[in-house]
Design a protein around this motif. Sequence first.
Motif, PDB file in Angstrom:
ATOM      1  N   GLY A 113      35.315 -23.872  74.568  1.00  0.00           N
ATOM      2  CA  GLY A 113      36.598 -24.548  74.494  1.00  0.00           C
ATOM      3  C   GLY A 113      36.890 -25.232  73.178  1.00  0.00           C
ATOM      4  O   GLY A 113      37.866 -25.983  73.068  1.00  0.00           O
ATOM      5  N   VAL A 114      36.075 -24.996  72.133  1.00  0.00           N
ATOM      6  CA  VAL A 114      36.234 -25.688  70.848  1.00  0.00           C
ATOM      7  C   VAL A 114      36.969 -24.805  69.844  1.00  0.00           C
ATOM      8  O   VAL A 114      36.570 -23.667  69.589  1.00  0.00           O
ATOM      9  CB  VAL A 114      34.871 -26.104  70.259  1.00  0.00           C
ATOM     10  CG1 VAL A 114      35.054 -26.763  68.895  1.00  0.00           C
ATOM     11  CG2 VAL A 114      34.160 -27.047  71.206  1.00  0.00           C
ATOM     12  N   TRP A 115      38.041 -25.359  69.275  1.00  0.00           N
ATOM     13  CA  TRP A 115      38.750 -24.709  68.167  1.00  0.00           C
ATOM     14  C   TRP A 115      38.180 -25.222  66.854  1.00  0.00           C
ATOM     15  O   TRP A 115      37.908 -26.419  66.715  1.00  0.00           O
ATOM     16  CB  TRP A 115      40.238 -25.020  68.226  1.00  0.00           C
ATOM     17  CG  TRP A 115      40.984 -24.284  69.295  1.00  0.00           C
ATOM     18  CD1 TRP A 115      41.216 -24.700  70.575  1.00  0.00           C
ATOM     19  CD2 TRP A 115      41.589 -22.991  69.173  1.00  0.00           C
ATOM     20  NE1 TRP A 115      41.927 -23.743  71.257  1.00  0.00           N
ATOM     21  CE2 TRP A 115      42.182 -22.684  70.426  1.00  0.00           C
ATOM     22  CE3 TRP A 115      41.700 -22.065  68.144  1.00  0.00           C
ATOM     23  CZ2 TRP A 115      42.866 -21.498  70.659  1.00  0.00           C
ATOM     24  CZ3 TRP A 115      42.379 -20.878  68.368  1.00  0.00           C
ATOM     25  CH2 TRP A 115      42.951 -20.603  69.617  1.00  0.00           C
ATOM     26  N   VAL A 116      38.004 -24.313  65.910  1.00  0.00           N
ATOM     27  CA  VAL A 116      37.463 -24.678  64.602  1.00  0.00           C
ATOM     28  C   VAL A 116      38.423 -24.214  63.507  1.00  0.00           C
ATOM     29  O   VAL A 116      38.886 -23.065  63.517  1.00  0.00           O
ATOM     30  CB  VAL A 116      36.077 -24.032  64.360  1.00  0.00           C
ATOM     31  CG1 VAL A 116      35.575 -24.359  62.958  1.00  0.00           C
ATOM     32  CG2 VAL A 116      35.082 -24.513  65.406  1.00  0.00           C
ATOM     33  N   VAL A 117      38.729 -25.123  62.600  1.00  0.00           N
ATOM     34  CA  VAL A 117      39.538 -24.796  61.418  1.00  0.00           C
ATOM     35  C   VAL A 117      38.633 -24.939  60.201  1.00  0.00           C
ATOM     36  O   VAL A 117      38.129 -26.035  59.918  1.00  0.00           O
ATOM     37  CB  VAL A 117      40.758 -25.727  61.288  1.00  0.00           C
ATOM     38  CG1 VAL A 117      41.522 -25.429  60.001  1.00  0.00           C
ATOM     39  CG2 VAL A 117      41.673 -25.583  62.500  1.00  0.00           C
ATOM     40  N   LEU A 118      38.404 -23.841  59.488  1.00  0.00           N
ATOM     41  CA  LEU A 118      37.508 -23.832  58.333  1.00  0.00           C
ATOM     42  C   LEU A 118      38.292 -23.522  57.063  1.00  0.00           C
ATOM     43  O   LEU A 118      38.934 -22.472  56.965  1.00  0.00           O
ATOM     44  CB  LEU A 118      36.399 -22.792  58.528  1.00  0.00           C
ATOM     45  CG  LEU A 118      35.483 -22.530  57.330  1.00  0.00           C
ATOM     46  CD1 LEU A 118      34.733 -23.796  56.918  1.00  0.00           C
ATOM     47  CD2 LEU A 118      34.503 -21.393  57.641  1.00  0.00           C
ATOM     48  N   HIS A 119      38.218 -24.426  56.096  1.00  0.00           N
ATOM     49  CA  HIS A 119      38.895 -24.247  54.813  1.00  0.00           C
ATOM     50  C   HIS A 119      37.866 -23.861  53.743  1.00  0.00           C
ATOM     51  O   HIS A 119      36.925 -24.612  53.466  1.00  0.00           O
ATOM     52  CB  HIS A 119      39.601 -25.540  54.401  1.00  0.00           C
ATOM     53  CG  HIS A 119      40.283 -25.451  53.080  1.00  0.00           C
ATOM     54  ND1 HIS A 119      40.474 -26.546  52.257  1.00  0.00           N
ATOM     55  CD2 HIS A 119      40.841 -24.392  52.429  1.00  0.00           C
ATOM     56  CE1 HIS A 119      41.106 -26.159  51.160  1.00  0.00           C
ATOM     57  NE2 HIS A 119      41.327 -24.860  51.237  1.00  0.00           N
ATOM     58  N   ILE A 120      38.063 -22.684  53.166  1.00  0.00           N
ATOM     59  CA  ILE A 120      37.245 -22.240  52.033  1.00  0.00           C
ATOM     60  C   ILE A 120      38.000 -22.606  50.759  1.00  0.00           C
ATOM     61  O   ILE A 120      39.124 -22.137  50.543  1.00  0.00           O
ATOM     62  CB  ILE A 120      36.982 -20.720  52.090  1.00  0.00           C
ATOM     63  CG1 ILE A 120      36.374 -20.329  53.449  1.00  0.00           C
ATOM     64  CG2 ILE A 120      36.066 -20.293  50.951  1.00  0.00           C
ATOM     65  CD1 ILE A 120      35.058 -20.981  53.749  1.00  0.00           C
ATOM     66  N   TYR A 121      37.382 -23.432  49.917  1.00  0.00           N
ATOM     67  CA  TYR A 121      38.114 -23.957  48.761  1.00  0.00           C
ATOM     68  C   TYR A 121      37.218 -23.987  47.528  1.00  0.00           C
ATOM     69  O   TYR A 121      36.035 -23.610  47.583  1.00  0.00           O
ATOM     70  CB  TYR A 121      38.621 -25.364  49.059  1.00  0.00           C
ATOM     71  CG  TYR A 121      37.541 -26.418  49.035  1.00  0.00           C
ATOM     72  CD1 TYR A 121      37.389 -27.270  47.937  1.00  0.00           C
ATOM     73  CD2 TYR A 121      36.650 -26.563  50.105  1.00  0.00           C
ATOM     74  CE1 TYR A 121      36.395 -28.235  47.915  1.00  0.00           C
ATOM     75  CE2 TYR A 121      35.658 -27.526  50.088  1.00  0.00           C
ATOM     76  CZ  TYR A 121      35.532 -28.362  48.990  1.00  0.00           C
ATOM     77  OH  TYR A 121      34.535 -29.307  48.958  1.00  0.00           O
ATOM     78  N   LYS A 122      37.798 -24.465  46.448  1.00  0.00           N
ATOM     79  CA  LYS A 122      37.035 -24.634  45.212  1.00  0.00           C
ATOM     80  C   LYS A 122      37.645 -25.787  44.432  1.00  0.00           C
ATOM     81  O   LYS A 122      38.880 -25.893  44.342  1.00  0.00           O
ATOM     82  CB  LYS A 122      37.066 -23.350  44.370  1.00  0.00           C
ATOM     83  CG  LYS A 122      36.033 -23.314  43.243  1.00  0.00           C
ATOM     84  CD  LYS A 122      36.012 -21.939  42.586  1.00  0.00           C
ATOM     85  CE  LYS A 122      34.891 -21.821  41.568  1.00  0.00           C
ATOM     86  NZ  LYS A 122      34.859 -20.472  40.941  1.00  0.00           N
ATOM     87  N   ASP A 123      36.799 -26.655  43.896  1.00  0.00           N
ATOM     88  CA  ASP A 123      37.284 -27.768  43.094  1.00  0.00           C
ATOM     89  C   ASP A 123      38.000 -27.235  41.850  1.00  0.00           C
ATOM     90  O   ASP A 123      37.594 -26.223  41.270  1.00  0.00           O
ATOM     91  CB  ASP A 123      36.123 -28.664  42.665  1.00  0.00           C
ATOM     92  CG  ASP A 123      35.519 -29.412  43.847  1.00  0.00           C
ATOM     93  OD1 ASP A 123      36.261 -29.704  44.801  1.00  0.00           O
ATOM     94  OD2 ASP A 123      34.303 -29.691  43.812  1.00  0.00           O
ATOM     95  N   GLY A 124      39.038 -27.928  41.436  1.00  0.00           N
ATOM     96  CA  GLY A 124      39.774 -27.530  40.239  1.00  0.00           C
ATOM     97  C   GLY A 124      40.986 -26.669  40.541  1.00  0.00           C
ATOM     98  O   GLY A 124      41.764 -26.368  39.628  1.00  0.00           O
ATOM     99  N   ILE A 125      41.168 -26.252  41.800  1.00  0.00           N
ATOM    100  CA  ILE A 125      42.343 -25.472  42.176  1.00  0.00           C
ATOM    101  C   ILE A 125      43.304 -26.418  42.897  1.00  0.00           C
ATOM    102  O   ILE A 125      42.997 -26.903  43.996  1.00  0.00           O
ATOM    103  CB  ILE A 125      41.970 -24.284  43.082  1.00  0.00           C
ATOM    104  CG1 ILE A 125      41.040 -23.330  42.314  1.00  0.00           C
ATOM    105  CG2 ILE A 125      43.214 -23.556  43.568  1.00  0.00           C
ATOM    106  CD1 ILE A 125      40.604 -22.119  43.122  1.00  0.00           C
ATOM    107  N   PRO A 126      44.468 -26.706  42.300  1.00  0.00           N
ATOM    108  CA  PRO A 126      45.381 -27.716  42.863  1.00  0.00           C
ATOM    109  C   PRO A 126      45.773 -27.457  44.317  1.00  0.00           C
ATOM    110  O   PRO A 126      45.829 -28.390  45.116  1.00  0.00           O
ATOM    111  CB  PRO A 126      46.604 -27.641  41.930  1.00  0.00           C
ATOM    112  CG  PRO A 126      46.046 -27.131  40.628  1.00  0.00           C
ATOM    113  CD  PRO A 126      44.964 -26.175  41.008  1.00  0.00           C
ATOM    114  N   LEU A 127      46.052 -26.204  44.657  1.00  0.00           N
ATOM    115  CA  LEU A 127      46.482 -25.914  46.020  1.00  0.00           C
ATOM    116  C   LEU A 127      45.354 -26.175  47.018  1.00  0.00           C
ATOM    117  O   LEU A 127      45.603 -26.611  48.149  1.00  0.00           O
ATOM    118  CB  LEU A 127      46.974 -24.465  46.135  1.00  0.00           C
ATOM    119  CG  LEU A 127      47.554 -24.071  47.498  1.00  0.00           C
ATOM    120  CD1 LEU A 127      48.646 -25.032  47.940  1.00  0.00           C
ATOM    121  CD2 LEU A 127      48.097 -22.642  47.455  1.00  0.00           C
ATOM    122  N   CYS A 128      44.124 -25.927  46.616  1.00  0.00           N
ATOM    123  CA  CYS A 128      42.986 -26.230  47.487  1.00  0.00           C
ATOM    124  C   CYS A 128      42.913 -27.734  47.759  1.00  0.00           C
ATOM    125  O   CYS A 128      42.648 -28.163  48.891  1.00  0.00           O
ATOM    126  CB  CYS A 128      41.680 -25.757  46.851  1.00  0.00           C
ATOM    127  SG  CYS A 128      41.458 -23.966  46.823  1.00  0.00           S
TER     128      CYS A 128
END
Length: 239
Positions: A113-128
Amino acid sequence: MQDQREDTEWNDALRRHNIIPQKEKELTEEDIIDMVESTVQSKTEGKQMSDMTLDELNENEDDIDEEDERMFEEYRRQRLAELKAQQMKAVYGDVVEISKADYVAQVNNAGEGVWVVLHIYKDGIPLCKLVNNHLNNLARKFPATKFLRSVSTVCIPNYPDKNLPTVFVYFEGDLKKQWVGPLTFGGMNLKQDELEWLLAQAGAVQSDIEKPERPEVEDVLTKAIRQSRIDNEDDSDDD
């Protein structure tokens, strides 16, 4: 002799003329609960049982008549069960940084019953950075959903920067939705309400937010050509 408690036309006629007593209404469970609430309300300055904390319910237990004690106890157990259910749902509330080694435990084995939201990002990218800010706020707003993030080079070696930011949505370990690259988010114009709406559409959060309207972005080249044409027409008129 006819039973005065029976529902007959004759008895109804007698009741209308007050010859026999009116038939007593049979109390339902809801009626009894209302009576208990009315009793407590009259002795607690008008405060509803549904608005009381467990401590307040315990304090006012002595004010309940003995015959209503069973219903009061039932109501208190119900409130306790509701509070426990809420506490079980509100187990997250922030965005947790994970590594590749954490992926299986945090995502695949997140639980029933658990929803997971995972954000793959990188420092230095403004939109991230913008997406991370929005997710921090949404994690507090929807504590029943597990929000995670991971640096691309840590989580997925050789993951292209052009695919950042990337957001994956999982339910019980299965991938349900993904957004890859800046175009899927609308670039730096992305608002928190828009991201919330996207997650709600995927099922990751329980939100009744309506789809935010985004103003249409006019193509810069088309606008420049149109303006140039107008300027040329004005010059021709001057000649």
